[in-house]
Design a protein around this motif. Structure first.
Motif, mmCIF file in Angstrom:
data_model
loop_
_atom_site.group_PDB
_atom_site.id
_atom_site.type_symbol
_atom_site.label_atom_id
_atom_site.label_comp_id
_atom_site.label_asym_id
_atom_site.label_seq_id
_atom_site.Cartn_x
_atom_site.Cartn_y
_atom_site.Cartn_z
ATOM 1 N N PHE A 267 8.574 4.071 -5.135
ATOM 2 C CA PHE A 267 7.627 5.196 -4.165
ATOM 3 C C PHE A 267 8.761 7.054 -3.799
ATOM 4 N N SER A 268 8.957 7.236 -2.729
ATOM 5 C CA SER A 268 9.254 8.495 -2.829
ATOM 6 C C SER A 268 9.484 8.226 -1.135
ATOM 7 N N ALA A 269 10.369 9.200 -0.784
ATOM 8 C CA ALA A 269 11.724 9.776 1.238
ATOM 9 C C ALA A 269 10.286 10.395 1.636
ATOM 10 N N THR A 270 9.436 10.830 0.938
ATOM 11 C CA THR A 270 7.841 11.506 1.590
ATOM 12 C C THR A 270 6.763 10.574 1.274
ATOM 13 N N ASP A 271 6.715 9.619 0.627
ATOM 14 C CA ASP A 271 5.600 8.308 0.833
ATOM 15 C C ASP A 271 5.279 7.745 1.831
ATOM 16 N N THR A 272 4.516 7.484 2.217
ATOM 17 C CA THR A 272 3.899 6.216 3.313
ATOM 18 C C THR A 272 3.653 5.098 2.533
ATOM 19 N N LEU B 60 0.719 -1.403 0.261
ATOM 20 C CA LEU B 60 -0.435 0.241 -0.015
ATOM 21 C C LEU B 60 0.790 1.355 -0.208
ATOM 22 N N LEU B 61 0.722 2.273 -0.671
ATOM 23 C CA LEU B 61 1.345 3.552 -1.178
ATOM 24 C C LEU B 61 0.075 4.835 -0.257
#
Length: 207
Positions: free
Chosen positions: A150-155, A113-114
């Motif tokens: 995914f990026s650093a700011t994603d959960t 899950l993103l």
């Protein structure tokens, strides 16, 4: 029925039911030998007590055999936390260590899950699709891969669905880049003692 109405009805049905089909498909591949170990390429995201994470959050699974199955969510991770482990430019890989004491077990589903939305899925209706290899306890029998970036700011969060668990607990762990392994508490203690010893020796030489 009017052709235009039929086309509109089918289009709405596609919007209603087609969303799940667009998720990326996670791959599952057997590992040929002792290539990945939870105590080296750590940390665990789903674990039993044998997987020491050095403070990294994981979801504990039921211990022992004869468990009907698992349907568990991992902790919620920041993208930066996972990127620090896998290393810049590397794709996310998750090792699956199977503990088997009877018939082959079933990895029913695995999701990533993103930002609270499912983006990656693995699912099967096959029975016994994950027989244990000859890798021994703590080694990955399979690798889950082909996850979305995914990026650093994603959960980021994971869901693990497993049936017919008939022996010890399964472990799933992130395959870390060399040098990014989460230190175990014993390792940290030895490092601390070594630094203390070096400090005492330096003071003795200077006095």
């Amino acid at each position: 029925m009017n052709t235009k109405i039929l086309a509109l009805t089918l289009g709405l049905a596609g919007l209603a039911f087609g969303g799940g089909a667009s998720a990326n498909v996670v791959t599952l591949n057997a590992v040929p030998g002792n290539l990945y170990r939870q105590t080296v390429q750590s940390p665990c995201i789903f674990s039993n007590p044998s997987c020491t994470n050095g403070g990294f959050a994981s979801t504990a699974l039921p211990t022992g055999g004869n468990v009907n199955g698992y349907d568990a969510f991992s902790p919620l991770y920041s993208g930066q936390t996972l990127l620090n482990i896998i290393g810049a430019g590397n794709s996310l890989l998750i090792g699956l260590d199977i503990n088997e004491g009877g018939p082959a077990q079933t990895l029913t589903a695995f999701y990533m899950l993103l930002n609270n939305s499912v983006v990656d899925t693995f699912s099967t209706t096959a029975t016994g699709n994950v027989p244990a290899g000859n890798n021994g306890n703590g080694y990955a029998d399979y690798l889950l891969g082909n996850f979305s970036s995914f990026s650093a700011t994603d959960t980021v969060q994971f869901r693990f669905v497993f049936n017919n668990a008939n022996d010890g607990t399964e472990n799933l762990f992130v395959i870390g880049a060399p040098g990014s392994t989460v230190p175990e508490p014993a390792t940290l203690a030895l490092l601390g003692l070594g630094l203390l010893g070096a400090h005492i020796a330096r003071r003795r030489r200077s006095s």
